[in-house]
Motif scaffolding. Structure first.
Motif, PDB file in Angstrom:
ATOM      1  N   LEU A 307      25.992  57.782  47.176  1.00  0.00           N
ATOM      2  CA  LEU A 307      26.364  58.346  45.877  1.00  0.00           C
ATOM      3  C   LEU A 307      25.835  57.511  44.712  1.00  0.00           C
ATOM      4  CD1 LEU A 307      30.064  59.349  46.652  1.00  0.00           C
ATOM      5  CD2 LEU A 307      28.144  60.905  46.271  1.00  0.00           C
ATOM      6  N   GLY A 308      25.170  56.394  45.046  1.00  0.00           N
ATOM      7  CA  GLY A 308      24.612  55.541  44.004  1.00  0.00           C
ATOM      8  C   GLY A 308      25.587  54.557  43.414  1.00  0.00           C
ATOM      9  N   ALA A 309      26.739  54.386  44.074  1.00  0.00           N
ATOM     10  CA  ALA A 309      27.733  53.426  43.587  1.00  0.00           C
ATOM     11  C   ALA A 309      27.455  52.076  44.216  1.00  0.00           C
ATOM     12  CB  ALA A 309      29.138  53.896  43.954  1.00  0.00           C
ATOM     13  N   THR A 310      27.126  51.094  43.395  1.00  0.00           N
ATOM     14  CA  THR A 310      26.841  49.760  43.906  1.00  0.00           C
ATOM     15  C   THR A 310      27.956  48.811  43.509  1.00  0.00           C
ATOM     16  OG1 THR A 310      25.554  49.280  41.933  1.00  0.00           O
ATOM     17  CG2 THR A 310      24.355  50.118  43.842  1.00  0.00           C
ATOM     18  N   ALA A 311      28.047  47.724  44.226  1.00  0.00           N
ATOM     19  CA  ALA A 311      29.128  46.758  43.965  1.00  0.00           C
ATOM     20  C   ALA A 311      28.836  45.983  42.677  1.00  0.00           C
ATOM     21  CB  ALA A 311      29.226  45.790  45.130  1.00  0.00           C
ATOM     22  N   PRO A 312      29.857  45.717  41.849  1.00  0.00           N
ATOM     23  CA  PRO A 312      31.172  46.363  41.941  1.00  0.00           C
ATOM     24  C   PRO A 312      31.117  47.748  41.305  1.00  0.00           C
ATOM     25  CG  PRO A 312      31.190  44.847  40.113  1.00  0.00           C
ATOM     26  CD  PRO A 312      29.807  44.715  40.753  1.00  0.00           C
ATOM     27  N   VAL A 313      32.100  48.587  41.573  1.00  0.00           N
ATOM     28  CA  VAL A 313      32.086  49.959  41.050  1.00  0.00           C
ATOM     29  C   VAL A 313      32.982  50.073  39.821  1.00  0.00           C
ATOM     30  CG1 VAL A 313      31.508  51.076  43.216  1.00  0.00           C
ATOM     31  CG2 VAL A 313      33.901  50.557  42.712  1.00  0.00           C
ATOM     32  N   ALA A 314      33.072  48.988  39.050  1.00  0.00           N
ATOM     33  CA  ALA A 314      33.966  48.978  37.890  1.00  0.00           C
ATOM     34  C   ALA A 314      33.580  50.028  36.854  1.00  0.00           C
ATOM     35  CB  ALA A 314      33.958  47.600  37.241  1.00  0.00           C
ATOM     36  N   ALA A 315      32.260  50.347  36.754  1.00  0.00           N
ATOM     37  CA  ALA A 315      31.832  51.313  35.743  1.00  0.00           C
ATOM     38  C   ALA A 315      32.504  52.656  35.935  1.00  0.00           C
ATOM     39  CB  ALA A 315      30.313  51.475  35.805  1.00  0.00           C
ATOM     40  N   ALA A 316      32.749  53.006  37.206  1.00  0.00           N
ATOM     41  CA  ALA A 316      33.381  54.294  37.486  1.00  0.00           C
ATOM     42  C   ALA A 316      34.847  54.283  37.121  1.00  0.00           C
ATOM     43  CB  ALA A 316      33.215  54.638  38.965  1.00  0.00           C
ATOM     44  N   LEU A 317      35.401  53.077  36.875  1.00  0.00           N
ATOM     45  CA  LEU A 317      36.829  52.967  36.640  1.00  0.00           C
ATOM     46  C   LEU A 317      37.147  52.568  35.200  1.00  0.00           C
ATOM     47  CD1 LEU A 317      37.658  50.980  39.880  1.00  0.00           C
ATOM     48  CD2 LEU A 317      37.837  53.442  39.548  1.00  0.00           C
TER      49      LEU A 317
END
Length: 739
Positions: A307-317
């Motif tokens: 899904l293109g989520a890389t560590a960390p996924v803080a941007a999505a939160l």
């Protein structure tokens, strides 16, 4: 004193040993009379004795005291009934099973003895078991539940001598508390069967031991299977009504305060089921936050990467308010300790209804998930986890997302789209679909009061999974659907009413006619922040190893199961496994034993012991992870059933290395794993007896990559006199078919 105590232990030992081979049903005495008549002077039958033996064995494992009789003669009928009556006590569960010839004379059903010499109708009563007498005996015993199973509708061999020839058996007006199941409709004839068991008994055995399945639902499954197998020519029939619920194998309750290893596994699976098909990175992250080393952690990380989520996924939160939005006048998110009590009203086809209490308690709220325990009056209880998204889940009856407005805004007229149908909400016999629509606001009155609610309707449809084969008219009867209406009240923080009605179909995939209405509730102080339901930052994303060459649907394996007793005598039977579904989340399979035991099992990554006939270790382990020689696989999850409630169990596993072995199916290069499974008494009592209960076994498992599954399992008791599981057996592959 020591002599008296020792004598007591000696006298108790056979009963204790027998108890380990059966299912313990707390506080409930179960007694069964099982009869199989085949060796008639006229019109001998093939299967009734096999039927009686298989049913007797199954009932013993399900906690019944079984009185078994084969080829009963006229003079033996009275003694069999007297022994049955002597074992019954008020409030107990009584079961009568009969396989053999059955006939009716002037509306009364008779089960003829094998030595019957019937020249005229008048001879029947003196040389047969009168079913009226059986029902009178049960009424006199004041038993709580009476179950009667009659695989007794073969052709009447004496009909040519009767003045009036009646086919099959007659209808029976059963008293309340009695349920009678006929192998076919009144006045119709059932097949003796071409295999080892009669057609009806074969499918009864397939479903009898299903955990947490009410008997009425079990009989529906039996009826559907028999009708399908006979292409509509034979349809089982039931008469009577029970007061309350009965389960041959109840769902095991678990303590709320301290979840066991079983509870943890169930919770994890429930959470994964709710997010496994999601394309929302936050939902997958919620699973990883809760179970960073869980069974499906590798799959979740791989999905995040895709899904293109890389560590960390803080941007999505970054925006909690967007991640978890609620209707403006929400009463707040649920809190640990919140509780709701409902009245569950279920209706049968005769529009008769039964009521029971249904209670829900929130155990935790974190990581974007609400965890709860629900319980029904009849004894069914379980843990469930709820997260963002619309889904149907088996929560006693099959319900729709009970906290939906807590997680998202619901606009009137909005279509919630395709609904996730969690495993168990539809059986393997059906394929299910569901769509939901927000109707709008509505004032609804339930026993707890009058509420301003948000109304949602769910259209839940199903079709036969085997639509390509079988009698087409019957397939059409299986297809159907229901409408489920749900009312959510913000001030109650949960749905206040569910109403489900069958719209079409004769064999619904789930219970379809019921109402669940809020009676009372208790809420803790509302949370001051919406962030309590927002997933925390997920751990670092790493590349997961996924095995591409998983088994395929339809792959199957046949084994020889050799079980050893304490005298080194052994019995053998066939054990078969068929893959039902395969996905990255796991492998679902159906296992069947020649003795009649069968069930559905789900397998994934991780090391675990599971009760799949005998208690086995992860059968597909190398498909989900690399196994390195000398590696310690650590603590093993012991799933429900792999140890009884009388024991506390632990297990450790180690990878030995590669080894070439020979089994009946051939010679294979394998990976060898050893498992040490230990147990100790979970109860209290005399220390000498407690010491005898403590023990363990060693299990050795050989996996062959070309077979995609285990090829051999060898289990041996290492210590203890009363093992928690069957501990002395070999399971060896005899044949297989993989795509």
């Amino acid at each position: 004193m020591r002599r008296i105590l020792l004598l007591s232990l000696i006298l108790l030992a056979p009963a204790i040993a027998a108890a380990q081979r059966t299912l313990t049903v707390s506080g409930e005495q179960r007694v069964a009379l099982v009869i199989g008549n085949a060796a008639y002077k006229e019109s001998r039958l093939l299967n009734p004795v096999n039927d009686a033996r298989a049913v007797a064995g199954a009932l013993e494992r399900l906690g019944f005291i079984v009185i078994k009789r084969e080829n009963v003669k006229s003079r033996e009928i009275g003694s069999a009934l007297r022994e049955f009556r002597s074992r019954l006590s008020p409030g107990s569960v009584a079961l009568f099973f009969y396989a053999g010839h059955g006939l009716q004379v002037r509306g009364v059903n008779y089960l003829p003895a094998v030595d019957a010499e019937i020249e005229a109708e008048e001879d029947v009563a003196n040389q047969s078991l009168d079913m009226t007498k059986v029902l009178e005996l049960l009424d006199e015993a004041k038993t709580r539940i009476n179950l009667v199973f009659l695989d007794a509708c073969r052709n009447n061999p004496f009909s040519r001598r009767f003045r009036s020839a009646s086919r099959g058996l007659a209808k029976v007006d059963a008293a309340s508390g009695t349920l009678i199941s006929f192998a076919t409709r009144p006045g119709s004839v059932a097949a003796d069967g071409e295999g080892k068991n009669g057609l009806y008994t074969e499918h009864l055995l397939n479903h009898m031991a299903t955990t947490g399945l009410p008997i009425e639902q079990m009989l529906k499954r039996v009826g559907a299977d028999v009708k399908l197998a006979s292409k509509g020519r034979q349809e089982p029939w039931s008469e009577g009504l029970l007061e309350g619920d009965f389960y041959f194998r109840p769902a095991a309750p678990a303590a709320v305060a301290a979840p066991s290893a079983v509870d943890v596994a169930v919770l994890e699976l429930a959470l994964w089921d709710s997010v496994k098909n999601s394309r929302n990175a936050e939902e997958l992250s919620a699973y990883l936050e809760q179970y960073p080393k869980g069974q499906f952690a590798g799959v979740a990380r791989a999905r995040l990467k895709a899904l293109g989520a890389t560590a960390p996924v803080a941007a999505a939160l970054a925006a909690p308010a967007a991640a978890v939005s609620r209707i403006p006048d929400s009463g707040g998110i649920p809190q640990p300790g919140d509780s709701w009590t409902y009245r569950l009203t279920q209706r049968d086809r005769k529009d008769e209804q039964r009521e029971q209490r249904y209670s829900v308690n929130v155990t935790s709220v974190s990581g974007g998930v609400i965890a709860e325990r629900y319980a029904l009056d009849g004894g069914q209880t379980s843990l469930a986890r709820h997260a963002r998204g619309a889904y149907l889940a088996p929560l006693g009856p099959a319900l729709f997302s009970p906290y939906l407005p807590v997680f998202q805004d619901l606009a009137a007229g909005g279509n919630l789209g395709s609904i996730v149908v969690r495993e168990g909400t539809c059986t393997s016999d059906y394929a299910c679909d569901a769509v939901a629509r927000v109707v709008g606001r509505e004032t609804v009155t339930v026993p707890a009061g009058k509420f301003d609610a948000l109304k949602v309707t769910v259209s839940h449809s199903w079709r036969a999974a085997s639509a390509g084969s079988g009698h087409q008219a019957y397939i059409a009867q299986m297809n159907g659907g229901r409408v489920l209406t749900v009312w959510y009240a913000p001030e109650a923080r949960r749905a206040v009413k569910f109403s489900s009605r069958l719209e079409a179909g004769d064999y619904p995939a789930v219970e379809s006619n019921f109402d669940l209405e809020l009676v009372s509730y208790e809420l803790k102080a509302p949370s001051t922040t919406a962030a309590a339901l927002v997933p925390l930052a997920a751990p670092s994303v790493e590349v997961a190893r996924l095995v591409a060459d998983l088994p395929k649907t339809g792959d199957n394996w046949t084994y020889r199961l050799t079980q050893l007793d304490r005298k080194d005598e052994f019995r053998q039977q066939r054990y078969t496994v068929n893959v039902a579904t395969v996905s990255e989340a796991g492998i679902s399979e159906r296992f069947t034993m020649e003795s009649g035991e069968s069930g559905l099992a789900r397998h994934g990554s991780g090391g675990y012991l599971a009760a799949v006939g005998p208690a086995l270790f992860s059968p597909y382990l190398p498909l989900f992870r690399d196994l390195k020689p000398g590696e310690n696989l650590g603590q093993i999850v012991v799933r429900d059933g792999a140890c009884s409630s009388d024991y506390a169990c632990d297990a450790q596993a180690r990878v030995v290395g590669r080894e070439t072995i020979t089994v009946p199916a051939g010679r294979f290069d394998t990976v060898k794993v050893t498992v040490s499974n230990t147990w100790r008494s979970a109860g209290s009592g005399h220390q000498q007896y407690i010491a005898q209960m403590n023990g363990g076994r060693t299990m050795t498992v050989w996996y062959a990559p070309q077979v995609k599954r285990v090829v051999k399992v060898s289990s041996r008791l290492a210590a203890g006199d009363y093992p928690a599981v069957d501990s002395n057996f070999d399971l060896e592959l005899t044949s297989y078919q993989v795509k």
